[in-house]
Scaffold this motif. Sequence first.
Motif, PDB file in Angstrom:
ATOM      1  N   TYR A   1     -60.087  82.305 -23.671  1.00 33.11           N
ATOM      2  CA  TYR A   1     -59.141  83.420 -23.776  1.00 33.11           C
ATOM      3  C   TYR A   1     -57.730  82.980 -23.386  1.00 33.11           C
ATOM      4  O   TYR A   1     -56.759  83.250 -24.101  1.00 33.11           O
ATOM      5  N   VAL A   2     -57.629  82.297 -22.270  1.00 31.22           N
ATOM      6  CA  VAL A   2     -56.310  81.865 -21.791  1.00 31.22           C
ATOM      7  C   VAL A   2     -55.712  80.818 -22.728  1.00 31.22           C
ATOM      8  O   VAL A   2     -54.527  80.889 -23.093  1.00 31.22           O
ATOM      9  N   ASN A   3     -56.516  79.859 -23.157  1.00 26.87           N
ATOM     10  CA  ASN A   3     -56.007  78.801 -24.027  1.00 26.87           C
ATOM     11  C   ASN A   3     -55.567  79.339 -25.387  1.00 26.87           C
ATOM     12  O   ASN A   3     -54.501  78.974 -25.907  1.00 26.87           O
ATOM     13  N   GLU A   4     -56.398  80.201 -25.974  1.00 25.82           N
ATOM     14  CA  GLU A   4     -56.043  80.775 -27.277  1.00 25.82           C
ATOM     15  C   GLU A   4     -54.899  81.771 -27.140  1.00 25.82           C
ATOM     16  O   GLU A   4     -54.064  81.889 -28.035  1.00 25.82           O
ATOM     17  N   GLY A   5     -54.864  82.471 -26.001  1.00 25.30           N
ATOM     18  CA  GLY A   5     -53.742  83.378 -25.763  1.00 25.30           C
ATOM     19  C   GLY A   5     -52.425  82.623 -25.737  1.00 25.30           C
ATOM     20  O   GLY A   5     -51.419  83.068 -26.303  1.00 25.30           O
ATOM     21  N   ALA A   6     -52.425  81.460 -25.102  1.00 21.74           N
ATOM     22  CA  ALA A   6     -51.223  80.631 -25.065  1.00 21.74           C
ATOM     23  C   ALA A   6     -50.829  80.192 -26.471  1.00 21.74           C
ATOM     24  O   ALA A   6     -49.641  80.140 -26.813  1.00 21.74           O
ATOM     25  N   ARG A   7     -51.818  79.894 -27.291  1.00 19.27           N
ATOM     26  CA  ARG A   7     -51.536  79.471 -28.666  1.00 19.27           C
ATOM     27  C   ARG A   7     -50.872  80.598 -29.448  1.00 19.27           C
ATOM     28  O   ARG A   7     -49.878  80.375 -30.156  1.00 19.27           O
ATOM     29  N   PHE A   8     -51.395  81.812 -29.320  1.00 20.52           N
ATOM     30  CA  PHE A   8     -50.804  82.933 -30.040  1.00 20.52           C
ATOM     31  C   PHE A   8     -49.414  83.278 -29.503  1.00 20.52           C
ATOM     32  O   PHE A   8     -48.539  83.721 -30.246  1.00 20.52           O
ATOM     33  N   LEU A   9     -49.220  83.071 -28.211  1.00 22.14           N
ATOM     34  CA  LEU A   9     -47.912  83.337 -27.596  1.00 22.14           C
ATOM     35  C   LEU A   9     -46.930  82.192 -27.831  1.00 22.14           C
ATOM     36  O   LEU A   9     -45.732  82.327 -27.520  1.00 22.14           O
ATOM     37  N   GLN A  10     -47.466  81.072 -28.335  1.00 21.36           N
ATOM     38  CA  GLN A  10     -46.661  79.882 -28.628  1.00 21.36           C
ATOM     39  C   GLN A  10     -45.964  79.360 -27.373  1.00 21.36           C
ATOM     40  O   GLN A  10     -44.777  79.028 -27.382  1.00 21.36           O
ATOM     41  N   VAL A  11     -46.749  79.288 -26.297  1.00 27.44           N
ATOM     42  CA  VAL A  11     -46.263  78.723 -25.037  1.00 27.44           C
ATOM     43  C   VAL A  11     -47.317  77.769 -24.511  1.00 27.44           C
ATOM     44  O   VAL A  11     -48.512  77.902 -24.833  1.00 27.44           O
ATOM     45  N   PRO A  12     -46.958  76.792 -23.689  1.00 26.07           N
ATOM     46  CA  PRO A  12     -47.963  75.907 -23.098  1.00 26.07           C
ATOM     47  C   PRO A  12     -48.826  76.667 -22.100  1.00 26.07           C
ATOM     48  O   PRO A  12     -48.372  77.620 -21.457  1.00 26.07           O
ATOM     49  N   VAL A  13     -50.073  76.260 -21.967  1.00 29.34           N
ATOM     50  CA  VAL A  13     -50.981  76.908 -21.025  1.00 29.34           C
ATOM     51  C   VAL A  13     -50.424  76.862 -19.608  1.00 29.34           C
ATOM     52  O   VAL A  13     -50.604  77.800 -18.822  1.00 29.34           O
ATOM     53  N   SER A  14     -49.717  75.796 -19.299  1.00 23.36           N
ATOM     54  CA  SER A  14     -49.143  75.647 -17.958  1.00 23.36           C
ATOM     55  C   SER A  14     -48.161  76.753 -17.607  1.00 23.36           C
ATOM     56  O   SER A  14     -47.901  77.015 -16.434  1.00 23.36           O
ATOM     57  N   GLU A  15     -47.612  77.413 -18.628  1.00 26.29           N
ATOM     58  CA  GLU A  15     -46.694  78.519 -18.376  1.00 26.29           C
ATOM     59  C   GLU A  15     -47.452  79.781 -17.963  1.00 26.29           C
ATOM     60  O   GLU A  15     -46.876  80.691 -17.360  1.00 26.29           O
ATOM     61  N   LEU A  16     -48.730  79.819 -18.279  1.00 27.06           N
ATOM     62  CA  LEU A  16     -49.550  80.992 -18.001  1.00 27.06           C
ATOM     63  C   LEU A  16     -50.506  80.798 -16.832  1.00 27.06           C
ATOM     64  O   LEU A  16     -51.012  81.766 -16.275  1.00 27.06           O
ATOM     65  N   ARG A  17     -50.749  79.550 -16.492  1.00 29.33           N
ATOM     66  CA  ARG A  17     -51.726  79.255 -15.460  1.00 29.33           C
ATOM     67  C   ARG A  17     -51.246  78.110 -14.580  1.00 29.33           C
ATOM     68  O   ARG A  17     -50.943  77.011 -15.063  1.00 29.33           O
ATOM     69  N   LYS A  18     -51.175  78.373 -13.292  1.00 28.96           N
ATOM     70  CA  LYS A  18     -50.721  77.364 -12.352  1.00 28.96           C
ATOM     71  C   LYS A  18     -51.787  76.295 -12.158  1.00 28.96           C
ATOM     72  O   LYS A  18     -52.977  76.571 -12.275  1.00 28.96           O
ATOM     73  N   PRO A  19     -51.401  75.080 -11.854  1.00 32.93           N
ATOM     74  CA  PRO A  19     -52.395  74.015 -11.627  1.00 32.93           C
ATOM     75  C   PRO A  19     -53.382  74.398 -10.528  1.00 32.93           C
ATOM     76  O   PRO A  19     -52.989  74.840  -9.449  1.00 32.93           O
ATOM     77  N   GLY A  20     -54.667  74.253 -10.824  1.00 33.94           N
ATOM     78  CA  GLY A  20     -55.701  74.571  -9.846  1.00 33.94           C
ATOM     79  C   GLY A  20     -56.019  76.037  -9.703  1.00 33.94           C
ATOM     80  O   GLY A  20     -56.924  76.403  -8.940  1.00 33.94           O
ATOM     81  N   GLU A  21     -55.306  76.886 -10.410  1.00 31.41           N
ATOM     82  CA  GLU A  21     -55.540  78.327 -10.312  1.00 31.41           C
ATOM     83  C   GLU A  21     -56.825  78.709 -11.047  1.00 31.41           C
ATOM     84  O   GLU A  21     -57.040  78.281 -12.190  1.00 31.41           O
ATOM     85  N   PRO A  22     -57.718  79.505 -10.438  1.00 37.22           N
ATOM     86  CA  PRO A  22     -58.909  79.966 -11.148  1.00 37.22           C
ATOM     87  C   PRO A  22     -58.509  80.704 -12.423  1.00 37.22           C
ATOM     88  O   PRO A  22     -57.530  81.453 -12.440  1.00 37.22           O
ATOM     89  N   VAL A  23     -59.278  80.491 -13.470  1.00 40.96           N
ATOM     90  CA  VAL A  23     -58.910  81.051 -14.765  1.00 40.96           C
ATOM     91  C   VAL A  23     -58.824  82.572 -14.724  1.00 40.96           C
ATOM     92  O   VAL A  23     -57.980  83.175 -15.400  1.00 40.96           O
ATOM     93  N   GLY A  24     -59.666  83.201 -13.910  1.00 37.71           N
ATOM     94  CA  GLY A  24     -59.634  84.652 -13.823  1.00 37.71           C
ATOM     95  C   GLY A  24     -58.317  85.202 -13.315  1.00 37.71           C
ATOM     96  O   GLY A  24     -57.904  86.300 -13.701  1.00 37.71           O
ATOM     97  N   GLN A  25     -57.639  84.444 -12.459  1.00 34.98           N
ATOM     98  CA  GLN A  25     -56.369  84.902 -11.912  1.00 34.98           C
ATOM     99  C   GLN A  25     -55.261  84.860 -12.957  1.00 34.98           C
ATOM    100  O   GLN A  25     -54.274  85.590 -12.854  1.00 34.98           O
ATOM    101  N   ALA A  26     -55.413  84.015 -13.957  1.00 36.98           N
ATOM    102  CA  ALA A  26     -54.396  83.902 -15.008  1.00 36.98           C
ATOM    103  C   ALA A  26     -54.584  84.964 -16.090  1.00 36.98           C
ATOM    104  O   ALA A  26     -53.665  85.212 -16.885  1.00 36.98           O
ATOM    105  N   LEU A  27     -55.751  85.573 -16.104  1.00 30.85           N
ATOM    106  CA  LEU A  27     -56.091  86.483 -17.194  1.00 30.85           C
ATOM    107  C   LEU A  27     -55.121  87.653 -17.324  1.00 30.85           C
ATOM    108  O   LEU A  27     -54.662  87.974 -18.424  1.00 30.85           O
TER     109      LEU A  27
END
Length: 303
Positions: free
Chosen positions: A158-184
């Motif tokens: 969800y997070v990876n594909e969301g970044a693709r649709f938003l046309q931004v790098p995943v790193s902009e949506l999720r901090k390093p080491g952050e649990p994926v649920g927190q980025a949702l």
Amino acid sequence: MKKTFLAALFILGSLLPALSQAQQKQFFFTTSDSVQLYVRIAGEGKPCLFIHGGPGSWPKYFYALGGDVVEQDLQMVYVDQRGCGRSGGSDRNDYSLARMVQDFEELRQYLGYDKWLLMPHSFGGTMATEYAYQHPQQVQGLIYVNSTLNINNSLESYVNEGARFLQVPVSELRKPGEPVGQALGGVVQKLNEQGLMYKMMYRDKAMFDAMNAVMDTTLNWQFGSKVWGYEEYGQDFTAKTASIKLPVLVFSGKYDYSIGPEHYKTFKFPKASYRVMETGHCPYQEQPEQFRKHVKAFVAKLN
């Protein structure tokens, strides 16, 4: 994944004996810990329990949007899970996986079915897998409809594909080491802001709008708000699939980015067949007749 799919008002049913109630279209069933569950039964054929997703949604999104096509071949049992939809909540705040499974098993016994099929959708796959693992003698087969058996794996998609649709790098949506649920939450917010949320589940925005039309956030949302506090729902249920030796039919969508279009490849069921469809998250809505065709063929092969 925390999105509410809820909708509509309910009709109160009287408490009648099991046989009489089974002939009703809708009624309330009281669990052993005094939670009232809303149940709707429709269709003819082998009994099949629909286990809705969300988490925290209700089954109306299935039968109101094309899923009722399977009622031509199955007797569908729709239950709003405790703390969901038209059902009551738990006074003890018991929304554990074990309790959810017990609810299903108590309902089966009450209805007098020796065995039934399970048809989980989305997050419902976690509960269906646990039920089949614990009660294999009561399950005739399983029909997984775009189901997750590893919520963290699906959230990664969800997070990876969301970044693709938003046309931004995943790193902009999720901090390093952050649990994926927190980025949702941040991903969902940005997708909503840009009108792109529908792309996670559908190719056609009109179908996404139709799904939202059966929502009603005034209905019970207790389970949806409390489920994330239970670690057992976050386990990798695919580890249990290897020991579930029941007939299994698995649906997956090529464009289902909420679950992950290749998530089904992690399943290890010994007796599974797979139907990868040209759909997103809801094949019953997008291609109802094709969906019914595959379900009917699967059911016809069962003893």
